[in-house]
Design an enzyme around this catalytic site. Structure first.
Site, mmCIF file in Angstrom:
data_model
loop_
_atom_site.group_PDB
_atom_site.id
_atom_site.type_symbol
_atom_site.label_atom_id
_atom_site.label_comp_id
_atom_site.label_asym_id
_atom_site.label_seq_id
_atom_site.Cartn_x
_atom_site.Cartn_y
_atom_site.Cartn_z
ATOM 1 N N ARG A 20 0.844 -1.208 0.000
ATOM 2 C CA ARG A 20 0.000 0.000 0.000
ATOM 3 C C ARG A 20 0.877 1.255 0.000
ATOM 4 O O ARG A 20 0.570 2.242 -0.674
ATOM 5 C CB ARG A 20 -0.953 -0.024 1.214
ATOM 6 N N GLU B 54 -16.272 6.333 5.525
ATOM 7 C CA GLU B 54 -15.445 5.692 6.561
ATOM 8 C C GLU B 54 -15.341 6.617 7.768
ATOM 9 O O GLU B 54 -15.878 7.724 7.764
ATOM 10 C CB GLU B 54 -14.055 5.379 6.004
ATOM 11 N N LYS C 288 -2.680 7.028 0.832
ATOM 12 C CA LYS C 288 -2.557 7.339 2.264
ATOM 13 C C LYS C 288 -1.506 8.441 2.387
ATOM 14 O O LYS C 288 -0.320 8.172 2.574
ATOM 15 C CB LYS C 288 -2.146 6.069 3.007
HETATM 16 N N1 PMP Z 1 -9.352 4.927 6.905
HETATM 17 C C1 PMP Z 1 -8.420 5.879 7.143
HETATM 18 C C2 PMP Z 1 -8.658 7.262 6.641
HETATM 19 C C3 PMP Z 1 -7.274 5.559 7.884
HETATM 20 O O1 PMP Z 1 -6.358 6.496 8.125
HETATM 21 C C4 PMP Z 1 -7.111 4.251 8.383
HETATM 22 C C5 PMP Z 1 -5.926 3.905 9.243
HETATM 23 N N2 PMP Z 1 -4.758 3.823 8.544
HETATM 24 C C6 PMP Z 1 -8.094 3.281 8.087
HETATM 25 C C7 PMP Z 1 -9.204 3.668 7.345
HETATM 26 C C8 PMP Z 1 -7.934 1.866 8.542
HETATM 27 O O2 PMP Z 1 -6.964 1.197 7.759
HETATM 28 P P1 PMP Z 1 -6.007 0.070 8.343
HETATM 29 O O3 PMP Z 1 -6.880 -1.020 8.832
HETATM 30 O O4 PMP Z 1 -5.160 -0.325 7.189
HETATM 31 O O5 PMP Z 1 -5.225 0.699 9.442
#
Ligand code: PMP
Length: 283
Positions: free
Chosen positions: A51, A183, A150
């Protein structure tokens, strides 16, 4: 204790510094990953590194170290922390440039690793469930800024989190511009309705969460029907269960959404939460 590494070299916190001219600071120009390790083993490291690579590619940033060296630096920093379990922040900034935003003037991206204990969620929230609001701040759609990147710019999420703070809530859920659920500020959203586990597809404005994908796998393994579904606020308000997933958060049950109380039994959450705890324990 905490441990730090800069460009692959361990260092003290006081020496873990980068220039004020770094575009990571000036423009939020850079990418990052949040990872967790359990008994010294980094959970789904390969997926996080993929990622990170994809985020960097999407913003035209060449990672300054090969993935094998990043992996070595991560484990070296974990070891230096002397922690068995903890959280890792891995950041790649665009590097130092001039005051103009043109990334073409930045030639040396920096790699920062911070390892720390993380207790993001107070025990009472994990036990009785979070009080969440739906924020008025909207998550950008993939045709504006792809949510799969990200990046170091989290202002959207920060504004939503501020709305939660003002409302006295624990977390905020963001909708996309069509008014559908995207989200949380740093987590993905799941609901359960009539025994069906549902989460919005990433095309709705959700990060392709590592924890989200682990939960979908676990649901499949436990014969819990799971689907990626478009969700409106109505679906959250009328859900039998709701929970949030993320590397920092792990799994957080939701007790209330915009003042609507959800049921106080969470059979599907309980199964998946136990399965997740089992999954992250190294064999
Ligand atoms: N959405 C956002 C905006 C995030 O920053 C995160 C945390 N990194 C997540 C969802 C959850 O993703 P993950 O399970 O990969 O940490």
């Amino acid at each position: 204790m905490q441990a730090f590494s800069l460009d692959g070299q361990l260092c003290e916190e006081k020496d873990a510094t980068i220039s004020v001219m770094d575009h990571g600071l000036l423009y939020g120009d850079g990418v990052f990953e949040g990872l967790r390790f359990y008994s010294g083993e980094i959970f789904r490291l390969d997926i996080h590194l993929r990622r990170l690579t994809d985020s960097a590619k999407a913003i035209g940033l060449a990672l300054p170290m090969p993935l094998s060296e990043i992996e070595q630096a991560l484990y070296k920093t974990v070891k230096a922390s002397q922690l068995d379990n903890g959280y890792i922040r891995l950041i790649v900034t665009r590097g130092t440039g001039n005051l103009g935003l043109n990334p073409a003037n930045c030639h040396s991206p920096r790699t920062i690793i911070i390892v720390a204990e993380l207790s993001m969620i107070p025990d009472h929230i994990r036990d009785s469930g979070a009080n969440v609001i739906i924020a008025s701040t909207r998550r950008m759609s993939s045709d504006e800024l792809d949510p799969r990147i990200k990046s170091l710019n989290y202002l959207t999420q920060i504004l939503a989190r501020q709305e939660a703070n003002v409302a006295g809530a624990d977390e905020a859920i963001l909708l996309n511009r069509l008014g559908r659920v995207a989200e949380g500020t740093a987590d993905n959203v799941f609901i359960v309705k009539n025994g069906q586990l549902q989460t919005p597809p990433t095309s709705e404005g959700a990060l392709d969460g590592v924890t989200r994908n682990a939960i979908i796998d676990l649901a499949n393994r436990h014969d819990i029907p799971v689907s990626e579904t478009l969700l409106a606020p109505y679906d959250l308000y009328t859900a039998d269960e709701c929970f949030l997933t993320g590397t920092g958060a792990e799994l957080i049950p939701v007790a209330m959404i915009d003042g609507r109380e959800l049921g106080d039994t969470r059979p599907v959450y309980e199964i998946l939460s136990a399965a997740f705890s089992h999954l992250v324990q190294p064999k």
